[in-house]
Design a protein around this motif. Structure first.
Motif, PDB file in Angstrom:
ATOM      1  N   HIS A   1      31.508  54.280  44.900  1.00  0.00           N
ATOM      2  CA  HIS A   1      32.548  54.905  45.717  1.00  0.00           C
ATOM      3  C   HIS A   1      33.859  54.842  44.946  1.00  0.00           C
ATOM      4  N   PRO A   2      34.658  55.934  44.979  1.00  0.00           N
ATOM      5  CA  PRO A   2      35.930  55.920  44.248  1.00  0.00           C
ATOM      6  C   PRO A   2      36.887  54.818  44.680  1.00  0.00           C
ATOM      7  N   ASP A   3      36.763  54.366  45.919  1.00  0.00           N
ATOM      8  CA  ASP A   3      37.602  53.277  46.408  1.00  0.00           C
ATOM      9  C   ASP A   3      36.873  51.961  46.133  1.00  0.00           C
ATOM     10  N   GLU A   4      37.434  51.139  45.250  1.00  0.00           N
ATOM     11  CA  GLU A   4      36.755  49.911  44.854  1.00  0.00           C
ATOM     12  C   GLU A   4      36.520  48.980  46.036  1.00  0.00           C
ATOM     13  N   ALA A   5      37.375  49.026  47.018  1.00  0.00           N
ATOM     14  CA  ALA A   5      37.198  48.163  48.187  1.00  0.00           C
ATOM     15  C   ALA A   5      35.923  48.521  48.944  1.00  0.00           C
ATOM     16  N   ALA A   6      35.486  49.771  48.844  1.00  0.00           N
ATOM     17  CA  ALA A   6      34.305  50.210  49.588  1.00  0.00           C
ATOM     18  C   ALA A   6      33.027  49.575  49.052  1.00  0.00           C
ATOM     19  N   THR A   7      32.963  49.297  47.747  1.00  0.00           N
ATOM     20  CA  THR A   7      31.740  48.747  47.160  1.00  0.00           C
ATOM     21  C   THR A   7      31.681  47.236  47.228  1.00  0.00           C
ATOM     22  N   HIS A   8      32.803  46.585  47.583  1.00  0.00           N
ATOM     23  CA  HIS A   8      32.827  45.128  47.646  1.00  0.00           C
ATOM     24  C   HIS A   8      31.922  44.642  48.781  1.00  0.00           C
ATOM     25  N   ASN A   9      30.891  43.866  48.421  1.00  0.00           N
ATOM     26  CA  ASN A   9      29.910  43.329  49.386  1.00  0.00           C
ATOM     27  C   ASN A   9      29.207  44.423  50.194  1.00  0.00           C
TER      28      ASN A   9
ATOM     29  N   ALA B   1      26.444  39.046  43.117  1.00  0.00           N
ATOM     30  CA  ALA B   1      27.134  38.407  41.994  1.00  0.00           C
ATOM     31  C   ALA B   1      28.371  39.184  41.570  1.00  0.00           C
ATOM     32  N   ASN B   2      28.288  40.512  41.588  1.00  0.00           N
ATOM     33  CA  ASN B   2      29.428  41.318  41.147  1.00  0.00           C
ATOM     34  C   ASN B   2      30.596  41.192  42.119  1.00  0.00           C
ATOM     35  N   SER B   3      30.320  41.213  43.413  1.00  0.00           N
ATOM     36  CA  SER B   3      31.385  41.046  44.402  1.00  0.00           C
ATOM     37  C   SER B   3      32.002  39.655  44.318  1.00  0.00           C
ATOM     38  N   GLU B   4      31.164  38.653  44.044  1.00  0.00           N
ATOM     39  CA  GLU B   4      31.655  37.277  43.976  1.00  0.00           C
ATOM     40  C   GLU B   4      32.647  37.077  42.833  1.00  0.00           C
ATOM     41  N   ARG B   5      32.535  37.869  41.783  1.00  0.00           N
ATOM     42  CA  ARG B   5      33.504  37.732  40.694  1.00  0.00           C
ATOM     43  C   ARG B   5      34.586  38.818  40.761  1.00  0.00           C
ATOM     44  N   GLY B   6      34.745  39.400  41.954  1.00  0.00           N
ATOM     45  CA  GLY B   6      35.803  40.379  42.130  1.00  0.00           C
ATOM     46  C   GLY B   6      35.500  41.738  41.544  1.00  0.00           C
ATOM     47  N   GLN B   7      34.205  42.057  41.366  1.00  0.00           N
ATOM     48  CA  GLN B   7      33.749  43.340  40.811  1.00  0.00           C
ATOM     49  C   GLN B   7      34.297  43.579  39.410  1.00  0.00           C
ATOM     50  N   ALA B   8      34.589  42.504  38.697  1.00  0.00           N
ATOM     51  CA  ALA B   8      35.023  42.619  37.304  1.00  0.00           C
ATOM     52  C   ALA B   8      33.793  42.628  36.406  1.00  0.00           C
ATOM     53  N   PRO B   9      33.846  43.356  35.285  1.00  0.00           N
ATOM     54  CA  PRO B   9      32.730  43.291  34.345  1.00  0.00           C
ATOM     55  C   PRO B   9      32.472  41.854  33.908  1.00  0.00           C
ATOM     56  N   VAL B  10      31.218  41.543  33.641  1.00  0.00           N
ATOM     57  CA  VAL B  10      30.848  40.181  33.276  1.00  0.00           C
ATOM     58  C   VAL B  10      31.648  39.742  32.058  1.00  0.00           C
ATOM     59  N   SER B  11      32.212  38.544  32.141  1.00  0.00           N
ATOM     60  CA  SER B  11      33.005  38.030  31.026  1.00  0.00           C
ATOM     61  C   SER B  11      32.101  37.764  29.828  1.00  0.00           C
TER      62      SER B  11
ATOM     63  N   THR C   1      23.668  41.799  36.669  1.00  0.00           N
ATOM     64  CA  THR C   1      25.109  41.628  36.731  1.00  0.00           C
ATOM     65  C   THR C   1      25.763  42.460  37.826  1.00  0.00           C
ATOM     66  N   LEU C   2      25.025  43.336  38.474  1.00  0.00           N
ATOM     67  CA  LEU C   2      25.566  44.163  39.551  1.00  0.00           C
ATOM     68  C   LEU C   2      25.019  43.706  40.899  1.00  0.00           C
ATOM     69  N   ASP C   3      25.746  44.029  41.969  1.00  0.00           N
ATOM     70  CA  ASP C   3      25.200  43.802  43.303  1.00  0.00           C
ATOM     71  C   ASP C   3      23.969  44.686  43.483  1.00  0.00           C
ATOM     72  N   LYS C   4      22.902  44.119  43.999  1.00  0.00           N
ATOM     73  CA  LYS C   4      21.694  44.930  44.168  1.00  0.00           C
ATOM     74  C   LYS C   4      20.774  44.286  45.191  1.00  0.00           C
ATOM     75  N   ALA C   5      19.890  45.097  45.720  1.00  0.00           N
ATOM     76  CA  ALA C   5      18.883  44.629  46.674  1.00  0.00           C
ATOM     77  C   ALA C   5      17.527  45.166  46.241  1.00  0.00           C
TER      78      ALA C   5
END
Length: 613
Positions: A439-447, A471-481, A495-499
């Motif tokens: 989703h273009p709005d990053e807040a929409a993909t969080h959790n 895991a991605n939401s837990e680190r603020g949706q930042a690319p893996v360090s 490294t991405l949120d997934k089910a």
């Protein structure tokens, strides 16, 4: 943005050392260490019969003999006294031979490379020998900058025993002659003056094996010889070591031969032969990208990543319509059981072997004797084994994906989706369904992954949720360090949120009391918009394409790629490849994917050209 390129060239120490031909054992080597050593060894071969040195983490003679037997190399042990004393020359050839100086007397400026290799490897008996040496020999040689004698590292030395053959069958070519032929072939292939360094200039891993000439080893009729002089040119893109730089169609012209090779690769996977899996994967990827129907074994031998062994297999395939090793693998009762277990969702090849070693031989054995020891994912995999083996038609894949997108937009309008995996590469049927939502709005993909799963469970589409990662939401949706922060860094698709879920259409029109619709495996991946192009690219492409994309980024650009984004290997910072020149995000997920290709300096390859397997 402009990329900082920093191609990691091979260490000068290994490029200048004259090693004998080396076969690397994968035993006790982790995947990263194995890949690093493969890249360091300049004379690596994937055919143990051609090796002068067998290198590995082996410390006992019994283990060395086991490894040689496992790789079907028969030997007779060389008496230690025979190694310590000079070999007696054949009286009939005494006049043709001169005493060999001690290794300490070798003049590296005047002696030939083959001569130096023979002295360092030890006395050369009438029959070719192979030495099993400790891994420390290679690493110590690299550290000192000199190819050390093998005596202090030697675990076992044996003469190669030729396979049973008719009396008039040609004898095996001595190893030192093979080495010389290999070097001449490499020099011819690169159209440059002969060089003592047995590697091509582009530094392809294992190219020593890949470029072995096969004409002395293969029958060739006059018509085949004439045809060989009129072979089509090898496309330029096949000279790259990275399959991510080649067009690889879903139905290549040599598909039948590739299918036979794939059966052998599967058997190597099940038996834990990591090097064999890599070798066959590279050969299959090359043949898949070759745009012409192969006519002769010589045509195969000249292809990068193939060489004499694959050429011989093609000759056998051409003559008989099949490959004996593939047929034997198909009829091997142990491999049949391993394949059965490997087909269980949640069971990798190591687990399949563990099941076999416990004495289990079918699914009933697993249920009766080991059910409580299985993970929940494996239990579901056993329960729905037959249904999960049934392929999913494209129309059903689309129906499942559209349902997911519909539920996503019920929760929050504006979601986009791409169906990835084999479906996007053009397969008519898929083993599972993979979709990437963003989703273009990053807040929409969080959790969001939790919310979409709950919605689909309420709709009775999801019967089991086997894995749910945020895991991605837990680190603020930042690319893996990348080795910079204290945050736990994952790799690859985790490294991405997934089910990972089990799906069943809740609607049926028959009069049956229970739902007759098959259970399907479905992966729902959620990506933030700023890295959605990486997610789509990573989850779309074939396995070898993905592997080579990561290698390309590492070796050529000093970057780390995975589905969560691109990072610099120098300082760990995120590299934004998906925003436009004005800094604005991509208008859609497919545009973002194209921008990743361009940002990495790669020619755009549509999904139908990424079918490397």
């Amino acid at each position: 943005m402009e990329l900082q390129t920093g191609s990691q060239a091979r260490s000068p120490s290994t490029m200048t050392l004259s090693f004998p031909i080396i076969f690397l054992l994968s035993t006790n080597l982790g995947s990263e260490e194995l890949q690093r050593l493969e890249e360091q060894i300049p004379t690596l071969t994937y055919d143990i019969n051609e090796a002068e040195i067998v290198l590995g983490k082996v410390f006992r003679k019994e283990r060395a003999l086991f490894e040689l037997r496992k790789h079907k190399l028969a030997t007779e042990e060389v008496d230690p006294l025979e190694r310590s004393a000079p070999a007696s020359p054949n009286p009939k050839r005494a006049k043709l031979m001169t005493p060999a100086p001690a290794s300490s007397d070798i003049d590296s400026d005047t002696a030939s490379e083959g001569e130096i290799q023979r002295r360092l490897a030890g006395p050369s008996p009438a029959e070719p020998t192979v030495r099993v040496v400790k891994l420390a020999w290679f690493t110590d040689s690299v550290k000192t900058g000199v190819v050390l004698p093998t005596d202090d590292y030697l675990v076992y030395e044996g003469r190669k025993v030729p396979p049973t053959a008719p009396a008039k069958a040609p004898q095996p070519r001595p190893a030192e002659k093979v080495a010389e032929v290999m070097k001449r072939a490499l020099a011819d292939a690169s159209s440059s003056p002969r060089s003592p360094q047995p590697r091509p200039s582009h530094g392809r891993r294992g190219e020593t094996y890949a470029s072995h000439p096969v004409r002395p080893l293969l029958r060739q009729t006059t018509s085949e010889h004439d045809m060989d002089t009129q072979l089509p040119p090898i496309p330029d893109y096949l000279h790259t070591p990275y399959s991510c730089q080649r067009p690889t169609p879903v139905h290549p012209p040599n598909e039948a031969f590739m299918a036979e090779l794939d059966k052998i690769k599967t058997a190597r996977t099940l038996t834990g032969d990591k090097i064999g899996v890599r070798a066959y994967s590279s050969a299959i990827a090359t043949i898949a990208a070759y745009p012409y129907t192969i006519q002769t074994a010589q045509e195969v031998a000249r292809l990068p990543g193939c060489g004499s062994k694959i050429a011989r297999l093609f000759q056998e395939f051409k003559d008989t319509g099949q490959i004996r090793e593939a047929r034997e693998d198909e009829t091997d009762p142990k491999l049949a059981v391993l394949k059965l277990f490997y087909g269980i969702w949640g069971v990798a090849e190591t687990t399949a072997r563990d099941f076999y070693n416990r004495g289990w031989r079918d699914l009933d054995d697993i249920v009766e004797y080991g059910w409580d020891s299985l993970t929940r994912v494996q239990q579901i995999g056993v329960k729905y084994y037959d249904e999960f083996q049934t392929k999913i038609p494209r129309a059903e894949v689309e129906a499942i994906a559209n349902t997911i997108l519909e539920h996503a937009n019920r929760i929050r309008q504006g979601f986009q989706m791409v169906i990835v995996g084999g479906y996007r590469r053009g397969k008519l049927e898929s083993g599972d369904v993979d979709v990437v939502l963003s989703h273009p709005d990053e807040a929409a993909t969080h959790n969001f992954v939790e919310r979409i799963v709950v919605s689909l469970e309420r709709g009775r589409y999801i019967t089991h949720t086997l894995s749910l990662s945020t895991a991605n939401s837990e680190r603020g949706q930042a690319p893996v360090s990348w080795k910079g922060d204290n945050r736990k860094a994952g790799t690859g698709f985790d490294t991405l949120d997934k089910a990972l879920v089990v799906w069943q259409d809740p609607v049926w029109t028959t009069g049956e009391a229970r739902n007759p619709n098959p259970h399907r495996r479905v992966d729902i991946i959620i990506s933030p918009w700023k890295t959605a192009g990486c997610a789509v690219l990573g989850w779309t492409s074939g396995t070898t394409f993905q592997r080579d994309l990561r290698r390309y980024c590492k070796k050529e650009l000093s970057l780390k790629f995975d589905s969560s984004g691109v990072r610099s290997r120098k300082d760990g910072s995120w590299v934004d490849l998906e925003s436009g020149p004005d800094g604005k995000p991509a208008p859609d997920m497919l545009t973002a994917e194209r921008r990743v290709f361009a940002g990495l300096g790669l020619q755009w390859r549509p999904p139908e050209e990424r079918c490397t397997g």
